[in-house]
Write a protein that holds these residues in place. Structure first.
Motif, PDB file in Angstrom:
ATOM      1  N   PRO A   1     -20.004  26.251  88.024  1.00  0.00           N
ATOM      2  CA  PRO A   1     -18.722  26.824  88.480  1.00  0.00           C
ATOM      3  C   PRO A   1     -18.646  28.236  88.001  1.00  0.00           C
ATOM      4  O   PRO A   1     -17.549  28.618  87.257  1.00  0.00           O
ATOM      5  CB  PRO A   1     -17.665  26.014  87.747  1.00  0.00           C
ATOM      6  CG  PRO A   1     -18.475  25.089  87.169  1.00  0.00           C
ATOM      7  CD  PRO A   1     -19.713  25.149  87.104  1.00  0.00           C
ATOM      8  N   THR A  21     -11.581  13.485  87.862  1.00  0.00           N
ATOM      9  CA  THR A  21     -12.182  14.355  88.922  1.00  0.00           C
ATOM     10  C   THR A  21     -11.723  15.713  88.996  1.00  0.00           C
ATOM     11  O   THR A  21     -10.593  15.928  88.768  1.00  0.00           O
ATOM     12  CB  THR A  21     -12.044  13.803  90.295  1.00  0.00           C
ATOM     13  OG1 THR A  21     -10.709  13.633  90.570  1.00  0.00           O
ATOM     14  CG2 THR A  21     -12.911  12.495  90.555  1.00  0.00           C
ATOM     15  N   GLY A  22     -12.824  16.644  89.169  1.00  0.00           N
ATOM     16  CA  GLY A  22     -12.221  18.039  88.859  1.00  0.00           C
ATOM     17  C   GLY A  22     -12.522  18.411  87.330  1.00  0.00           C
ATOM     18  O   GLY A  22     -12.321  20.041  87.173  1.00  0.00           O
ATOM     19  N   ASP A  23     -12.641  17.745  86.585  1.00  0.00           N
ATOM     20  CA  ASP A  23     -12.836  18.438  85.241  1.00  0.00           C
ATOM     21  C   ASP A  23     -14.305  18.702  85.116  1.00  0.00           C
ATOM     22  O   ASP A  23     -14.974  18.251  85.651  1.00  0.00           O
ATOM     23  CB  ASP A  23     -12.619  17.269  84.027  1.00  0.00           C
ATOM     24  CG  ASP A  23     -11.544  16.865  83.945  1.00  0.00           C
ATOM     25  OD1 ASP A  23     -11.288  15.527  83.433  1.00  0.00           O
ATOM     26  OD2 ASP A  23     -10.593  17.502  84.455  1.00  0.00           O
ATOM     27  N   ILE A  24     -14.460  19.842  84.260  1.00  0.00           N
ATOM     28  CA  ILE A  24     -15.996  20.348  84.208  1.00  0.00           C
ATOM     29  C   ILE A  24     -16.235  19.967  82.879  1.00  0.00           C
ATOM     30  O   ILE A  24     -15.696  20.257  81.747  1.00  0.00           O
ATOM     31  CB  ILE A  24     -15.610  21.923  84.194  1.00  0.00           C
ATOM     32  CG1 ILE A  24     -15.102  22.495  85.285  1.00  0.00           C
ATOM     33  CG2 ILE A  24     -17.101  22.360  84.036  1.00  0.00           C
ATOM     34  CD1 ILE A  24     -14.974  23.964  85.139  1.00  0.00           C
ATOM     35  N   ARG A  39     -19.157  19.599  87.293  1.00  0.00           N
ATOM     36  CA  ARG A  39     -17.849  19.028  87.603  1.00  0.00           C
ATOM     37  C   ARG A  39     -18.061  17.695  87.970  1.00  0.00           C
ATOM     38  O   ARG A  39     -18.724  17.357  88.925  1.00  0.00           O
ATOM     39  CB  ARG A  39     -17.070  19.927  88.762  1.00  0.00           C
ATOM     40  CG  ARG A  39     -15.625  20.023  88.547  1.00  0.00           C
ATOM     41  CD  ARG A  39     -14.979  20.842  89.888  1.00  0.00           C
ATOM     42  NE  ARG A  39     -15.339  22.217  89.588  1.00  0.00           N
ATOM     43  CZ  ARG A  39     -14.095  23.062  89.285  1.00  0.00           C
ATOM     44  NH1 ARG A  39     -13.017  22.553  88.746  1.00  0.00           N
ATOM     45  NH2 ARG A  39     -14.272  24.416  88.946  1.00  0.00           N
ATOM     46  N   VAL A  40     -17.029  16.821  87.731  1.00  0.00           N
ATOM     47  CA  VAL A  40     -16.807  15.709  88.049  1.00  0.00           C
ATOM     48  C   VAL A  40     -16.436  15.298  89.382  1.00  0.00           C
ATOM     49  O   VAL A  40     -15.268  15.855  89.815  1.00  0.00           O
ATOM     50  CB  VAL A  40     -15.925  14.680  87.187  1.00  0.00           C
ATOM     51  CG1 VAL A  40     -15.867  13.243  87.448  1.00  0.00           C
ATOM     52  CG2 VAL A  40     -16.392  14.745  85.400  1.00  0.00           C
ATOM     53  N   LEU A  41     -17.333  14.556  90.055  1.00  0.00           N
ATOM     54  CA  LEU A  41     -16.945  14.377  91.464  1.00  0.00           C
ATOM     55  C   LEU A  41     -16.209  13.056  91.769  1.00  0.00           C
ATOM     56  O   LEU A  41     -15.600  12.872  92.610  1.00  0.00           O
ATOM     57  CB  LEU A  41     -18.280  14.477  92.258  1.00  0.00           C
ATOM     58  CG  LEU A  41     -18.301  14.423  93.906  1.00  0.00           C
ATOM     59  CD1 LEU A  41     -17.766  15.749  94.266  1.00  0.00           C
ATOM     60  CD2 LEU A  41     -19.646  14.320  94.486  1.00  0.00           C
ATOM     61  N   LYS A  72     -21.290  17.093  90.093  1.00  0.00           N
ATOM     62  CA  LYS A  72     -21.867  17.919  90.923  1.00  0.00           C
ATOM     63  C   LYS A  72     -21.747  19.297  90.495  1.00  0.00           C
ATOM     64  O   LYS A  72     -20.593  19.612  90.357  1.00  0.00           O
ATOM     65  CB  LYS A  72     -21.352  17.415  92.379  1.00  0.00           C
ATOM     66  CG  LYS A  72     -21.835  18.437  93.611  1.00  0.00           C
ATOM     67  CD  LYS A  72     -21.054  18.286  94.810  1.00  0.00           C
ATOM     68  CE  LYS A  72     -21.107  19.288  95.809  1.00  0.00           C
ATOM     69  NZ  LYS A  72     -20.493  20.395  95.655  1.00  0.00           N
ATOM     70  N   ASP A  74     -20.827  23.285  91.616  1.00  0.00           N
ATOM     71  CA  ASP A  74     -20.043  23.706  92.754  1.00  0.00           C
ATOM     72  C   ASP A  74     -20.837  24.262  93.732  1.00  0.00           C
ATOM     73  O   ASP A  74     -20.514  24.399  94.767  1.00  0.00           O
ATOM     74  CB  ASP A  74     -18.879  24.551  92.121  1.00  0.00           C
ATOM     75  CG  ASP A  74     -17.839  23.862  91.353  1.00  0.00           C
ATOM     76  OD1 ASP A  74     -16.916  24.644  90.669  1.00  0.00           O
ATOM     77  OD2 ASP A  74     -17.832  22.667  91.324  1.00  0.00           O
ATOM     78  N   VAL A  99     -14.537  21.217  79.278  1.00  0.00           N
ATOM     79  CA  VAL A  99     -14.276  22.533  79.199  1.00  0.00           C
ATOM     80  C   VAL A  99     -12.860  22.623  79.096  1.00  0.00           C
ATOM     81  O   VAL A  99     -12.343  22.638  80.263  1.00  0.00           O
ATOM     82  CB  VAL A  99     -15.139  23.432  80.220  1.00  0.00           C
ATOM     83  CG1 VAL A  99     -14.537  24.886  79.999  1.00  0.00           C
ATOM     84  CG2 VAL A  99     -16.631  23.132  80.145  1.00  0.00           C
ATOM     85  N   ARG A 100     -12.266  23.484  78.390  1.00  0.00           N
ATOM     86  CA  ARG A 100     -10.881  23.677  78.460  1.00  0.00           C
ATOM     87  C   ARG A 100     -10.567  25.016  78.636  1.00  0.00           C
ATOM     88  O   ARG A 100      -9.662  25.524  79.189  1.00  0.00           O
ATOM     89  CB  ARG A 100     -10.286  23.292  76.989  1.00  0.00           C
ATOM     90  CG  ARG A 100     -10.147  21.801  77.043  1.00  0.00           C
ATOM     91  CD  ARG A 100      -9.063  21.263  77.816  1.00  0.00           C
ATOM     92  NE  ARG A 100      -8.711  19.874  77.435  1.00  0.00           N
ATOM     93  CZ  ARG A 100      -7.735  19.239  77.968  1.00  0.00           C
ATOM     94  NH1 ARG A 100      -6.826  20.000  78.681  1.00  0.00           N
ATOM     95  NH2 ARG A 100      -7.376  18.230  77.543  1.00  0.00           N
TER      96      ARG A 100
END
Lengths: 136, 178
Positions: A1, A21-24, A39-41, A72, A74, A99-100
């Motif tokens: 990403p 989902t959407g978290d890296i 990233r979590v799919l 996956k 990005d 990742v924050r």
């Protein structure tokens, strides 16, 4: 990403945290050398009841709550299954953290040192010289 | 400050402190922009077919095919600290065994403010399948559009831009072109 070599990532990994989902996430597959930042799919929360004498035949997981994840990159077209070395899902224990926050380019000093060992030695020699020359 | 070494030390110390304060200020400035964006999401059609994926050619599975109508305006999320926006459409459902699933079926990377309005009718990008291989025991699913703002420097933020009004049931599986 869109993280480049040399960026600094801040990770958190509190024990009870659910991943969405959407978290890296940064994860490492046992047997792989480098961790992967993707990233979590998909997430699937399964609960394997303790009734089974042995691990669930289809999922091959020990009893308890599990959060199974698929990741996956990005910019990839397909998900990361080929990177999982035989696993079908990632489990919580494979994840190093989420990742924050993010600081770009800070890591380049370390990378320059590792890629050009002459730089490391030159710096060490320079510092040694300074230590000897300095009066105070 | 009477030697070159002491001067160089002082300058580099001041410079690195300034850079760190600047990066910290840029990161904190993201919190001033409390933008939210809203949109609308409708599912045009949802079909379930008995299918095989290329990856597991020996498994007979049911795969869901979704066509959705999405319109969202994400321009308020772009500020000077936004590097890119990651937008994803996900399906959330629970199956009869109590397993909660969230599956991303479509995503897009938005790099510029000009590209930030989305108005599309499209099919899914990623396969919608269930762990058990069948959608017959699955409760109705909610679909939502979520976004993740990735800054140049600072904290990643997340939000939700649109959601289907009510949960949508999965139809019975059909055989594909026969």
């Amino acid at each position: 990403p869109r993280f480049y070599r040399g960026d600094l990532l801040f990770l958190t990994n509190p024990p009870g945290q659910r991943y969405h989902t959407g978290d890296i996430t940064v994860y490492r597959i046992p047997g792989a050398e480098i961790p992967i930042v993707h990233r979590v799919l998909e997430t699937r929360d399964v609960f394997i009841p303790f009734d089974y004498g042995e691990p669930h035949p289809k999922l091959k997981l020990p009893p308890g709550e599990h959060q199974l994840m698929l990741t996956k990159g990005d910019n990839n077209h397909v998900d990361d299954i080929d990177l999982y070395r035989g696993l079908e899902w990632l489990d919580r224990r494979h994840i190093i953290g989420k990742v924050r926050g993010f600081l770009p380019y800070i890591g380049y000093v370390t990378i320059a040192m590792n890629d050009f060992p002459q730089l490391k030695y030159a710096l060490l020699r320079g510092l040694g010289l300074l230590a000897v020359i300095q009066r105070e | 400050m009477h030697s070159i070494y002491a001067r160089a030390n002082g300058i580099s110390g001041l410079w690195s402190t300034c850079v760190m304060v600047l990066l910290g200020a840029v990161a904190l400035s993201s919190f001033l922009f409390n933008a939210e964006s809203k949109g609308s999401l409708d599912i045009v059609s949802l079909k379930v077919f008995h299918s095989k994926t290329r990856r597991y050619p020996f498994r007979n599975e049911e795969i869901g095919f979704v066509k959705f109508n999405l319109s969202a305006d994400l321009t308020p999320l772009f500020n000077w600290n936004t590097k890119q926006l990651f937008v994803y459409l996900e399906a959330e459902y629970t199956n009869a065994q109590g397993v909660n699933n969230t599956v991303v079926i479509w995503d897009r990377i938005v790099r510029r403010k000009d590209d930030a309005t989305i108005d599309i009718i499209q099919k899914e990008k990623y396969k919608l399948r269930d762990l058990s291989g069948s959608f017959s025991n699955v409760l109705p699913a909610q679909y939502s559009l979520k976004y993740s703002v990735m800054p140049y420097v600072g904290v990643l933020t997340y939000g939700e831009a649109a959601r289907t009004m009510k949960a949508i049931d999965f139809p019975d599986a059909r055989d594909s072109v026969s």
